[in-house]
Design a protein around this motif. Structure first.
Motif, PDB file in Angstrom:
ATOM      1  N   THR B  20      33.632  -9.355  48.193  1.00 57.27           N
ATOM      2  CA  THR B  20      33.793 -10.764  47.959  1.00 57.27           C
ATOM      3  C   THR B  20      32.408 -11.354  47.803  1.00 57.27           C
ATOM      4  O   THR B  20      31.412 -10.753  48.191  1.00 57.27           O
ATOM      5  CB  THR B  20      34.567 -11.460  49.085  1.00 57.27           C
ATOM      6  N   ILE B  21      32.363 -12.513  47.201  1.00 55.91           N
ATOM      7  CA  ILE B  21      31.090 -13.206  47.121  1.00 55.91           C
ATOM      8  C   ILE B  21      31.225 -14.465  47.944  1.00 55.91           C
ATOM      9  O   ILE B  21      32.008 -15.352  47.632  1.00 55.91           O
ATOM     10  CB  ILE B  21      30.711 -13.487  45.652  1.00 55.91           C
ATOM     11  N   LEU B  22      30.497 -14.495  49.033  1.00 55.22           N
ATOM     12  CA  LEU B  22      30.604 -15.598  49.988  1.00 55.22           C
ATOM     13  C   LEU B  22      29.591 -16.676  49.689  1.00 55.22           C
ATOM     14  O   LEU B  22      28.447 -16.394  49.364  1.00 55.22           O
ATOM     15  CB  LEU B  22      30.322 -15.097  51.406  1.00 55.22           C
ATOM     16  N   THR B  23      30.027 -17.902  49.825  1.00 53.43           N
ATOM     17  CA  THR B  23      29.095 -19.007  49.744  1.00 53.43           C
ATOM     18  C   THR B  23      28.396 -19.141  51.092  1.00 53.43           C
ATOM     19  O   THR B  23      29.005 -19.477  52.096  1.00 53.43           O
ATOM     20  CB  THR B  23      29.843 -20.295  49.399  1.00 53.43           C
ATOM     21  N   GLU B  24      27.102 -18.842  51.089  1.00 52.97           N
ATOM     22  CA  GLU B  24      26.343 -18.864  52.329  1.00 52.97           C
ATOM     23  C   GLU B  24      26.076 -20.296  52.781  1.00 52.97           C
ATOM     24  O   GLU B  24      26.182 -20.630  53.947  1.00 52.97           O
ATOM     25  CB  GLU B  24      25.001 -18.139  52.138  1.00 52.97           C
ATOM     26  N   GLU B  25      25.656 -21.107  51.819  1.00 56.70           N
ATOM     27  CA  GLU B  25      25.367 -22.502  52.120  1.00 56.70           C
ATOM     28  C   GLU B  25      26.224 -23.371  51.212  1.00 56.70           C
ATOM     29  O   GLU B  25      26.226 -23.197  50.010  1.00 56.70           O
ATOM     30  CB  GLU B  25      23.889 -22.814  51.861  1.00 56.70           C
ATOM     31  N   LEU B  26      26.914 -24.288  51.808  1.00 56.91           N
ATOM     32  CA  LEU B  26      27.728 -25.192  50.992  1.00 56.91           C
ATOM     33  C   LEU B  26      27.496 -26.625  51.463  1.00 56.91           C
ATOM     34  O   LEU B  26      28.124 -27.101  52.400  1.00 56.91           O
ATOM     35  CB  LEU B  26      29.205 -24.828  51.099  1.00 56.91           C
ATOM     36  N   LYS B  27      26.542 -27.262  50.810  1.00 60.57           N
ATOM     37  CA  LYS B  27      26.319 -28.681  51.061  1.00 60.57           C
ATOM     38  C   LYS B  27      26.976 -29.463  49.934  1.00 60.57           C
ATOM     39  O   LYS B  27      27.064 -28.976  48.808  1.00 60.57           O
ATOM     40  CB  LYS B  27      24.811 -28.993  51.095  1.00 60.57           C
ATOM     41  N   VAL B 117      37.728  -9.901  45.584  1.00 59.63           N
ATOM     42  CA  VAL B 117      38.553 -10.908  46.248  1.00 59.63           C
ATOM     43  C   VAL B 117      37.836 -12.245  46.231  1.00 59.63           C
ATOM     44  O   VAL B 117      36.726 -12.358  46.751  1.00 59.63           O
ATOM     45  CB  VAL B 117      38.836 -10.507  47.709  1.00 59.63           C
ATOM     46  N   PRO B 118      38.432 -13.274  45.656  1.00 65.27           N
ATOM     47  CA  PRO B 118      37.794 -14.584  45.676  1.00 65.27           C
ATOM     48  C   PRO B 118      37.748 -15.111  47.101  1.00 65.27           C
ATOM     49  O   PRO B 118      38.640 -14.864  47.904  1.00 65.27           O
ATOM     50  CB  PRO B 118      38.716 -15.459  44.811  1.00 65.27           C
ATOM     51  N   THR B 169      31.214  -7.034  31.929  1.00 66.57           N
ATOM     52  CA  THR B 169      32.547  -7.504  31.575  1.00 66.57           C
ATOM     53  C   THR B 169      32.670  -8.925  32.123  1.00 66.57           C
ATOM     54  O   THR B 169      31.737  -9.453  32.700  1.00 66.57           O
ATOM     55  CB  THR B 169      33.662  -6.623  32.188  1.00 66.57           C
ATOM     56  N   THR B 170      33.840  -9.517  31.929  1.00 67.21           N
ATOM     57  CA  THR B 170      34.024 -10.884  32.425  1.00 67.21           C
ATOM     58  C   THR B 170      34.585 -10.899  33.850  1.00 67.21           C
ATOM     59  O   THR B 170      35.221 -11.866  34.258  1.00 67.21           O
ATOM     60  CB  THR B 170      34.974 -11.652  31.489  1.00 67.21           C
ATOM     61  N   ALA B 171      34.304  -9.830  34.599  1.00 63.57           N
ATOM     62  CA  ALA B 171      34.859  -9.729  35.953  1.00 63.57           C
ATOM     63  C   ALA B 171      34.381 -10.847  36.876  1.00 63.57           C
ATOM     64  O   ALA B 171      35.013 -11.109  37.903  1.00 63.57           O
ATOM     65  CB  ALA B 171      34.525  -8.371  36.571  1.00 63.57           C
ATOM     66  N   ALA B 172      33.312 -11.503  36.538  1.00 62.96           N
ATOM     67  CA  ALA B 172      32.830 -12.602  37.377  1.00 62.96           C
ATOM     68  C   ALA B 172      33.916 -13.649  37.582  1.00 62.96           C
ATOM     69  O   ALA B 172      33.919 -14.366  38.585  1.00 62.96           O
ATOM     70  CB  ALA B 172      31.595 -13.237  36.745  1.00 62.96           C
ATOM     71  N   TYR B 182      28.260 -24.430  35.488  1.00 64.04           N
ATOM     72  CA  TYR B 182      27.293 -23.396  35.119  1.00 64.04           C
ATOM     73  C   TYR B 182      26.560 -22.859  36.342  1.00 64.04           C
ATOM     74  O   TYR B 182      26.245 -21.683  36.414  1.00 64.04           O
ATOM     75  CB  TYR B 182      26.307 -23.936  34.074  1.00 64.04           C
ATOM     76  N   SER B 183      26.324 -23.718  37.329  1.00 67.32           N
ATOM     77  CA  SER B 183      25.565 -23.253  38.493  1.00 67.32           C
ATOM     78  C   SER B 183      26.410 -22.375  39.407  1.00 67.32           C
ATOM     79  O   SER B 183      25.882 -21.533  40.127  1.00 67.32           O
ATOM     80  CB  SER B 183      24.979 -24.429  39.267  1.00 67.32           C
ATOM     81  N   GLU B 184      27.718 -22.551  39.364  1.00 66.04           N
ATOM     82  CA  GLU B 184      28.582 -21.660  40.153  1.00 66.04           C
ATOM     83  C   GLU B 184      28.612 -20.265  39.532  1.00 66.04           C
ATOM     84  O   GLU B 184      28.498 -19.258  40.244  1.00 66.04           O
ATOM     85  CB  GLU B 184      29.988 -22.253  40.263  1.00 66.04           C
ATOM     86  N   LEU B 185      28.731 -20.211  38.216  1.00 67.29           N
ATOM     87  CA  LEU B 185      28.668 -18.915  37.541  1.00 67.29           C
ATOM     88  C   LEU B 185      27.315 -18.252  37.779  1.00 67.29           C
ATOM     89  O   LEU B 185      27.228 -17.059  38.089  1.00 67.29           O
ATOM     90  CB  LEU B 185      28.896 -19.091  36.041  1.00 67.29           C
ATOM     91  N   GLN B 186      26.295 -19.052  37.686  1.00 70.63           N
ATOM     92  CA  GLN B 186      24.936 -18.554  37.924  1.00 70.63           C
ATOM     93  C   GLN B 186      24.793 -17.970  39.330  1.00 70.63           C
ATOM     94  O   GLN B 186      24.179 -16.923  39.522  1.00 70.63           O
ATOM     95  CB  GLN B 186      23.973 -19.726  37.745  1.00 70.63           C
TER      96      GLN B 186
END
Lengths: 250, 250
Positions: B20-27, B117-118, B169-172, B182-186
């Motif tokens: 999974t890709i976790l958001t470490e900081e979410l302000k 896993v999202p 691939t577009t697995a992102a 764009y910054s979320e994809l980045q």
DNA sequence: TTAACAATTATCATTTTGTTAATTATATAT
DNA sequence: ATATATAATTAACAAAATGATAATTGTTAA
């Protein structure tokens, strides 16, 4: 391990999709015209024990049961050597086929591998004993046969995997001599792509000099593909991972 | 199938590398900072039958034996659901681990899968019963543990596969909401690459508009990542195959 | 001698990129 | 109210790469 809490398979096999890129036309001083081929075997009427063989007479992928002292990869290597006399080539596992019912003999698991065999290795094969049961077909031809088991599905997956591998890794090196001309590389790539940046001579001749994973062989030329003589290139050992997010689309 | 001419495995398992890709900081009003995580479970001291468990106490990949009525892929799906309550996510087979000796219980074949896993699916997991035995680790952390069986090797292979898959691939899309900035994809891409064309804001903001597999969501913005509001994008269903031979290198 | 031909280089308009800077819109602090 | 901070976005322009077309080179074989 007698009182098992889980099911054990009835058999564990390794199948190999052997690809080669054949030079269809080879005239002196002329760039080659190549095409992607897959190797199939015709299943025998009888097993080694003399029983009627399953799926007899059908074209199938080479392969067989994994022996007690080896893993599936080693089994694939061994089968490939037995069938073709080929050793030391580029082979990879790419999928597992284990749907119950795929083999009427029971729950037989197939580990699907693909192999990339340079053309010159195949000269040995032609000389081998059971060569009459082994043939090369273009992928399109192969998929029109009534193939054994679920081998049509396996071949389709293998083609997709190998296409991606040839275009997105340096696997093309496995279809080429150590030192090759730009038109030879172009011929290999054109078996799996129609990209105009690759098919166009001028564009590709310019591009090959900028690729970091290919280097010029200094002061050496060949007349294989041209009377004038052509520069030779080789792959260095750099591996490339180029994101689709930085590519050009136009 | 009693008088076998070939060896049968002692067990057939499916293991899953859950990423999974976790958001470490979410302000609020700020682009996320993300990192790639892998899910591990701590192996119990006792089996369900009450015997001492093999490799007890070690961190390991989730997984288990394939049941008689399912294939390895279905087993992986089932195990993942049992462990985490997650269903309907992106999962793929990527390798077979069948070296004799890899499991002291016998010739146990592992089919290695990875799952993407999202983040928001994982909120369910946190509420599940045995959550104390399930943890997320960064890949670097995970590889420093004394992992069970050959799971270190499996994880390394999985990371390599998933990196390639996210970039080529577009697995992102599987790590992002349907509509994203764009910054979320980045942020997702930056967990697996340092490519400056992706990390640089201006370059990436310009590029995203030219990618044929991403389209702008017309007339809709979000303030998730900026007070000003940001445009939303979505993946269309185009799949891309870009040769390394046509990429730019500079 | 010359025609044929693959390889290679040249030319130039067009497009894309790298880089740096400016602009926009809005919540928050003052 | 006003100023400030910040992310997103656009602008500007030189540098580099590409597309398209043409010209040149070196060699064999007619």
């Amino acid at each position: 391990m007698t009182d098992k809490k889980y099911r054990t398979p009835d058999g564990y096999t390794a199948d190999i999709s052997v690809f080669t890129i054949l030079t269809e036309e080879l005239k002196a001083f002329t760039p080659p015209i190549m095409s992607l081929k897959i190797m199939l075997i015709k299943r025998a009427d009888l097993t080694i024990e003399g029983d009627a063989n399953i799926e007899a007479g059908k074209w199938a992928l080479p392969g067989g049961f994994v022996q007690p002292d080896e893993d599936a990869y080693q089994a694939a290597e061994r089968e490939l050597t037995e069938e073709t006399g080929i050793t030391g080539i580029h082979m990879k596992h790419f999928g597992v086929y284990d749907k119950p019912g795929r083999d009427p003999r029971g729950w037989i698991i197939s580990n699907a591998h693909y192999a990339i065999v340079p053309e010159h290795h195949l000269l040995k094969r032609k000389a081998s004993d059971d060569a009459d049961q082994v043939e090369l077909f273009s992928v399109d031809e192969a998929l029109q046969f009534d193939l054994a088991f679920d081998h049509k599905q396996i071949i389709k997956a293998a083609v997709s995997v190998i296409t991606r591998e040839i275009l997105q890794t340096t696997a093309a090196k496995n279809f080429l001599p150590k030192e090759f001309t730009y038109s030879e590389l172009q011929a290999v790539l054109s078996t799996v792509t129609k990209d105009s940046a690759i098919l166009n001579e001028q564009a590709f001749a310019r591009k090959i000099k900028a690729l970091p994973f290919i280097e010029l062989v200094e002061g050496k030329t060949t007349q294989r593909t041209s009377k004038k003589g052509a520069k030779l290139y080789r792959f260095n050992n750099m591996e490339i991972l180029k994101p689709i997010y930085t590519a050009r689309y136009n």
